[in-house]
Design a protein around this motif. Sequence first.
Motif, PDB file in Angstrom:
ATOM      1  N   LEU A 254       7.306  16.712 -15.053  1.00  0.00           N
ATOM      2  CA  LEU A 254       6.380  16.967 -16.159  1.00  0.00           C
ATOM      3  C   LEU A 254       6.875  18.109 -17.037  1.00  0.00           C
ATOM      4  N   MET A 255       7.436  19.140 -16.428  1.00  0.00           N
ATOM      5  CA  MET A 255       7.998  20.228 -17.228  1.00  0.00           C
ATOM      6  C   MET A 255       9.199  19.762 -18.040  1.00  0.00           C
ATOM      7  N   PHE A 307       2.652  26.727 -10.094  1.00  0.00           N
ATOM      8  CA  PHE A 307       1.907  25.731 -10.856  1.00  0.00           C
ATOM      9  C   PHE A 307       1.120  26.375 -12.001  1.00  0.00           C
ATOM     10  N   SER A 308       0.535  27.531 -11.754  1.00  0.00           N
ATOM     11  CA  SER A 308      -0.227  28.206 -12.810  1.00  0.00           C
ATOM     12  C   SER A 308       0.679  28.613 -13.972  1.00  0.00           C
ATOM     13  N   VAL A 309       1.858  29.126 -13.653  1.00  0.00           N
ATOM     14  CA  VAL A 309       2.783  29.520 -14.715  1.00  0.00           C
ATOM     15  C   VAL A 309       3.280  28.295 -15.482  1.00  0.00           C
ATOM     16  N   CYS A 310       3.535  27.200 -14.776  1.00  0.00           N
ATOM     17  CA  CYS A 310       3.952  25.969 -15.457  1.00  0.00           C
ATOM     18  C   CYS A 310       2.873  25.500 -16.438  1.00  0.00           C
ATOM     19  N   LEU A 311       1.621  25.552 -16.008  1.00  0.00           N
ATOM     20  CA  LEU A 311       0.534  25.174 -16.907  1.00  0.00           C
ATOM     21  C   LEU A 311       0.458  26.131 -18.096  1.00  0.00           C
ATOM     22  N   ALA A 312       0.663  27.426 -17.848  1.00  0.00           N
ATOM     23  CA  ALA A 312       0.647  28.390 -18.945  1.00  0.00           C
ATOM     24  C   ALA A 312       1.790  28.135 -19.926  1.00  0.00           C
ATOM     25  N   LEU A 313       2.967  27.771 -19.420  1.00  0.00           N
ATOM     26  CA  LEU A 313       4.087  27.457 -20.299  1.00  0.00           C
ATOM     27  C   LEU A 313       3.798  26.232 -21.155  1.00  0.00           C
ATOM     28  N   MET A 314       3.129  25.246 -20.591  1.00  0.00           N
ATOM     29  CA  MET A 314       2.755  24.074 -21.384  1.00  0.00           C
ATOM     30  C   MET A 314       1.771  24.454 -22.494  1.00  0.00           C
ATOM     31  N   TYR A 440      11.588  24.541 -39.544  1.00  0.00           N
ATOM     32  CA  TYR A 440      12.643  24.094 -38.643  1.00  0.00           C
ATOM     33  C   TYR A 440      13.351  25.269 -37.978  1.00  0.00           C
ATOM     34  N   VAL A 441      13.577  26.340 -38.725  1.00  0.00           N
ATOM     35  CA  VAL A 441      14.235  27.517 -38.145  1.00  0.00           C
ATOM     36  C   VAL A 441      13.336  28.148 -37.077  1.00  0.00           C
ATOM     37  N   LEU A 442      12.059  28.314 -37.395  1.00  0.00           N
ATOM     38  CA  LEU A 442      11.139  28.884 -36.407  1.00  0.00           C
ATOM     39  C   LEU A 442      11.009  27.978 -35.186  1.00  0.00           C
ATOM     40  N   ASP A 443      10.979  26.671 -35.391  1.00  0.00           N
ATOM     41  CA  ASP A 443      10.882  25.740 -34.268  1.00  0.00           C
ATOM     42  C   ASP A 443      12.103  25.849 -33.364  1.00  0.00           C
ATOM     43  N   SER A 444      13.281  25.962 -33.959  1.00  0.00           N
ATOM     44  CA  SER A 444      14.500  26.111 -33.149  1.00  0.00           C
ATOM     45  C   SER A 444      14.492  27.430 -32.395  1.00  0.00           C
ATOM     46  N   LEU A 445      14.018  28.495 -33.055  1.00  0.00           N
ATOM     47  CA  LEU A 445      13.957  29.794 -32.386  1.00  0.00           C
ATOM     48  C   LEU A 445      12.998  29.762 -31.203  1.00  0.00           C
ATOM     49  N   LEU A 446      11.790  29.263 -31.414  1.00  0.00           N
ATOM     50  CA  LEU A 446      10.805  29.213 -30.334  1.00  0.00           C
ATOM     51  C   LEU A 446      11.240  28.274 -29.216  1.00  0.00           C
ATOM     52  N   PHE A 447      11.931  27.206 -29.559  1.00  0.00           N
ATOM     53  CA  PHE A 447      12.420  26.278 -28.537  1.00  0.00           C
ATOM     54  C   PHE A 447      13.448  26.958 -27.638  1.00  0.00           C
ATOM     55  N   ARG A 448      14.326  27.760 -28.237  1.00  0.00           N
ATOM     56  CA  ARG A 448      15.324  28.464 -27.440  1.00  0.00           C
ATOM     57  C   ARG A 448      14.671  29.542 -26.568  1.00  0.00           C
ATOM     58  N   ILE A 449      13.683  30.229 -27.111  1.00  0.00           N
ATOM     59  CA  ILE A 449      12.954  31.214 -26.299  1.00  0.00           C
ATOM     60  C   ILE A 449      12.231  30.533 -25.145  1.00  0.00           C
ATOM     61  N   TYR A 450      11.634  29.370 -25.411  1.00  0.00           N
ATOM     62  CA  TYR A 450      10.939  28.607 -24.376  1.00  0.00           C
ATOM     63  C   TYR A 450      11.907  28.173 -23.281  1.00  0.00           C
ATOM     64  N   LEU A 451      13.084  27.692 -23.682  1.00  0.00           N
ATOM     65  CA  LEU A 451      14.099  27.302 -22.698  1.00  0.00           C
ATOM     66  C   LEU A 451      14.557  28.508 -21.876  1.00  0.00           C
ATOM     67  N   LEU A 452      14.699  29.652 -22.513  1.00  0.00           N
ATOM     68  CA  LEU A 452      15.121  30.849 -21.796  1.00  0.00           C
ATOM     69  C   LEU A 452      14.077  31.272 -20.766  1.00  0.00           C
ATOM     70  N   LEU A 453      12.801  31.217 -21.143  1.00  0.00           N
ATOM     71  CA  LEU A 453      11.741  31.572 -20.202  1.00  0.00           C
ATOM     72  C   LEU A 453      11.718  30.631 -19.001  1.00  0.00           C
ATOM     73  N   ILE A 454      11.793  29.342 -19.265  1.00  0.00           N
ATOM     74  CA  ILE A 454      11.753  28.361 -18.177  1.00  0.00           C
ATOM     75  C   ILE A 454      12.979  28.510 -17.277  1.00  0.00           C
ATOM     76  N   SER A 455      14.146  28.750 -17.868  1.00  0.00           N
ATOM     77  CA  SER A 455      15.365  28.883 -17.059  1.00  0.00           C
ATOM     78  C   SER A 455      15.289  30.108 -16.153  1.00  0.00           C
ATOM     79  N   CYS A 456      14.863  31.256 -16.715  1.00  0.00           N
ATOM     80  CA  CYS A 456      14.737  32.462 -15.895  1.00  0.00           C
ATOM     81  C   CYS A 456      13.703  32.274 -14.792  1.00  0.00           C
ATOM     82  N   TYR A 457      12.596  31.645 -15.151  1.00  0.00           N
ATOM     83  CA  TYR A 457      11.537  31.417 -14.159  1.00  0.00           C
ATOM     84  C   TYR A 457      12.015  30.490 -13.047  1.00  0.00           C
TER      85      TYR A 457
END
Length: 472
Positions: A254-255, A307-314, A440-457
């Motif tokens: 799901l993630m 599970f709680s953090v995964c829901l928060a990330l979503m 589009y620039v902001l979406d790419s930036l936030l997407f990379r930040i989101y990927l970084l958070l999920i990867s570290c987690y």
Amino acid sequence: MSPSQRSIISGLLLMSVSLCCSKLSCKEGHSGPTHESMQAVFDREAFRPAVNLSNPTITNISFTLYAVLGVNEKTQILTTFLWLRLYWQHEFLVWDPDECDGVIKISLPVKKLWSPDIIVYEFVDDDVSQACPYVYVNHTGHIRWDRMLRLVSACNLKIFSFPFDMQNCTFTFGSYMHTIMDVRVSPALTFQEMSRNSKRYLEASGEWELVDILGETSILKFGVDEWDIITFWVVIKRRPVLYVVNLLIPSSFLMLIDILSFYLPPHSVDRASFKMTLILGYTVFLLIMNDLLPSTANGTPIIGIYFSVCLALMVISLLETVIITNVLHHNSMKYQEVPNWVRVVVLKHIANLICYRWPEEIKAPAEPQKDELDISNVDSGLWIIQPASQTPAQDPPRSGGAASLPELQQICQYLGDLRAHLTSKHKESELLDQWCHVGYVLDSLLFRIYLLLISCYALVIISMWCVWINQS
């Protein structure tokens, strides 16, 4: 001491001396001691079978852990099934095998004999297992009593590392009433032998596997009294395959879908709807899987935090989609120019920081030269329309020109309105393109930040679980 008490004690001592000095008798033609010779022993079932009561009776204890029936994290209770074996010496059950037709072992009802009151101090419930009514007695008076014990014991369960957790529960064996002066306890087998025998039965049994059985003997002091006890530490480990398949893998899928949803067009409302549907599905998944998660008042397992953090990330992912949608639609619909600081910060610095690759712009075809209205040649109320790039034609006849003047004025008005509308549309398209680039620039930036958070987690969680697996 009264004379009656002296007579009772004297009688008991005489009976003890007579029993210790005489062995059980056997009749010719009968195998084993006779019932008459053992009746005196049965009559003394309430008394500890020792000639000298100042010498304690030594009880040897061993057990085999046959099954782990249940672990209740909420009530901190462990339910196990043990094969318990007790050994002790009965100094009055002695006979000569040569005189008893070679019989060296007989079985007797345990209720007819004295037995040590060995209990497990962590016991919190009644023993509902089937009782064994007989014991084995050999010709030297050595008694063996095998018991099946359904043990419901208190255990300090730690579930933080669930489902890769390991539990260390304590079984303390000792006499309930007899102090160290009357009963001593010791292990009948080494702790390694008990562990090896238990692993043989628990190797393919249920959710838990046995890691080791450790133990030591000690003395328990309570006031002036002392009790001899044996403490066993039973270390068991949970088999995590069931929870990995039913909990971790579906959550990871799901993630992954939530991450892939960023590739949907950000200007589409279906992206937000898709993420809301995904959050709803994840919530239903947590409700269904709630029964598999342990619950305790001492703490929360890390998988629940996961599970709680995964829901928060979503939820954060959905919030990012809402922001980008607002940038793409709300601001462009107001026909607002992109502020200069947004151009500098977003379209220049952030775009270079994230290595944003601008999409290839479709070059518009060369704009044809516009036909300008040449109304310079007007004479006698006659309007002459001709392209400015062409050489002015000869003046037409002046007669009848005034009749077409209203129609020409209306056509000019229509052309002016059309030009203003096209100019407005062109400006709106330019604004829309500008805000689309910002979005589009902001979406790419936030997407990379989101990927970084999920990867570290994910790295933190996987590292912690790998450490626990290696420690077990």
